[in-house]
Design a protein around this motif. Structure first.
Motif, short mmCIF file in Angstrom:
data_model
loop_
_atom_site.label_atom_id
_atom_site.label_comp_id
_atom_site.label_asym_id
_atom_site.label_seq_id
_atom_site.Cartn_x
_atom_site.Cartn_y
_atom_site.Cartn_z
N GLY A 58 -0.49 -2.86 -1.10
CA GLY A 58 0.38 -3.64 -0.23
C GLY A 58 1.83 -3.43 -0.63
N LEU A 59 2.67 -3.13 0.35
CA LEU A 59 4.08 -2.84 0.10
C LEU A 59 4.93 -3.97 0.66
CD1 LEU A 59 4.02 0.93 1.21
CD2 LEU A 59 3.79 0.02 -1.12
N GLY A 60 5.68 -4.61 -0.21
CA GLY A 60 6.46 -5.78 0.18
C GLY A 60 7.68 -5.44 1.00
N THR A 61 8.44 -6.50 1.32
CA THR A 61 9.63 -6.38 2.14
C THR A 61 10.82 -6.95 1.39
OG1 THR A 61 8.38 -6.51 4.21
CG2 THR A 61 10.71 -7.12 4.31
N SER A 81 5.93 -5.38 6.77
CA SER A 81 6.91 -5.52 7.86
C SER A 81 7.12 -4.16 8.50
CB SER A 81 8.25 -6.06 7.33
OG SER A 81 8.89 -5.09 6.52
N SER A 82 7.69 -4.18 9.70
CA SER A 82 8.00 -2.92 10.37
C SER A 82 9.06 -2.14 9.61
CB SER A 82 8.47 -3.20 11.81
OG SER A 82 9.57 -4.09 11.82
N ARG A 83 10.00 -2.85 8.95
CA ARG A 83 11.03 -2.16 8.16
C ARG A 83 10.42 -1.39 7.00
NH1 ARG A 83 12.75 -7.26 8.42
NH2 ARG A 83 12.86 -7.58 6.15
N THR A 84 9.49 -2.03 6.30
CA THR A 84 8.84 -1.36 5.18
C THR A 84 7.98 -0.20 5.66
OG1 THR A 84 8.83 -3.38 3.84
CG2 THR A 84 7.23 -1.68 3.26
#
Length: 262
Positions: free
Chosen positions: A30-33, A61-64
């Motif tokens: 899992g990659l945080g924001t 998130s879409s940014r991540t």
């Protein structure tokens, strides 16, 4: 950007660099924001490119997701992954019990879903995020847009009976419009100053109609990796009670620093 990083940014980078070492070949991560999590994504991207690390990232998130794809990480959805080996994310505050306030980046709902679907959660943060009592950072509450003012009034009324020092709240804005999360919701930031019983507050908030989730992460974090501006790193494990101290060599390589824009 070489040579222009502030001590706080250096602390975020070394924490992310150390945390990236916990990712092993074949893991679903899992990659945080947020700004610290963005460092992690860049560090993992470097490992993918230079070491041949095989991993799949589940962004919060879409940014991540955009950044992860940009640096070469294989991105899949949580439904595809089903369960994760590890989530690594930042925090706006953490205390001695490794309970957190998250949501400053506006992605607390997806972050909490992903973190609780993982065998382990590691938080990366600079030393300035450690607090004795949670609450100095405004507590985000995600709520549905329908009747949001009524929800806000209900939240503020309920806070009067809670163990907090403040009960004001503000709707988070994006310019002249309300900030909208990836799930299409609004965020209410609670200005509490100090939260005496975060576990109770979290339960009460989530029982309110209109509230989707709140930014208190209780009993979810297993480790915190704390970075310092001089390259020192401290790893605290809440389960084993251990504290490891290390140092990360700080080299402003073109691979990691040339694309900085956030």
């Amino acid at each position: 950007m070489s040579g222009e990083l502030s001590p706080i940014d250096k602390a975020k980078f070394v924490a992310a660099k150390r945390a990236a070492d916990f990712v092993e070949d074949g893991m679903r991560v899992g990659l945080g924001t947020g700004s610290t999590a963005a460092w992690l994504v860049r560090c993992l991207g470097e490992r993918v490119r230079e070491e041949g690390l095989r991993m799949r990232g589940i962004p919060t998130s879409s940014r991540t997701a955009h950044l992860a794809r940009e640096v070469g990480i294989d991105v899949i959805s949580l439904d595809e992954a089903k369960w994760l080996d590890l989530t690594i994310d930042g925090a706006d505050e953490f205390n001695g019990d490794l309970n957190l306030i998250k949501g400053g980046g506006g992605a607390l709902l997806q972050e909490k879903i992903v973190a609780t679907a993982s065998d382990q959660m590691i938080v990366i943060a600079d030393i300035g995020k450690e607090v004795e009592h949670l609450g100095a950072f405004p507590l985000p509450v995600e709520m549905v847009p329908f009747g949001w003012q009524t929800t806000q009034a209900l939240v503020e009324e309920t806070l009067i009976s809670m163990d907090v020092l403040g009960n004001n709240s503000t709707l988070r804005m994006n310019g002249e419009r309300p900030f909208v999360t990836d799930e299409g919701n609004y965020l209410l930031d609670l200005h509490l100053n100090r939260i005496g019983n975060p576990r109770q507050l979290s339960l009460v908030l989530n029982q309110m109609p209109g509230v989707v989730e709140n930014g208190l992460f209780m009993d979810i974090c297993d480790k915190v990796v704390i970075g310092f501006g001089d390259g020192r790193v401290e790893v605290r494990d809440i389960n084993s009670g251990t504290v490891e101290k290390d140092r990360v060599d700080f080299v402003e390589s073109d691979n990691l620093f040339a694309d900085l824009g956030d």
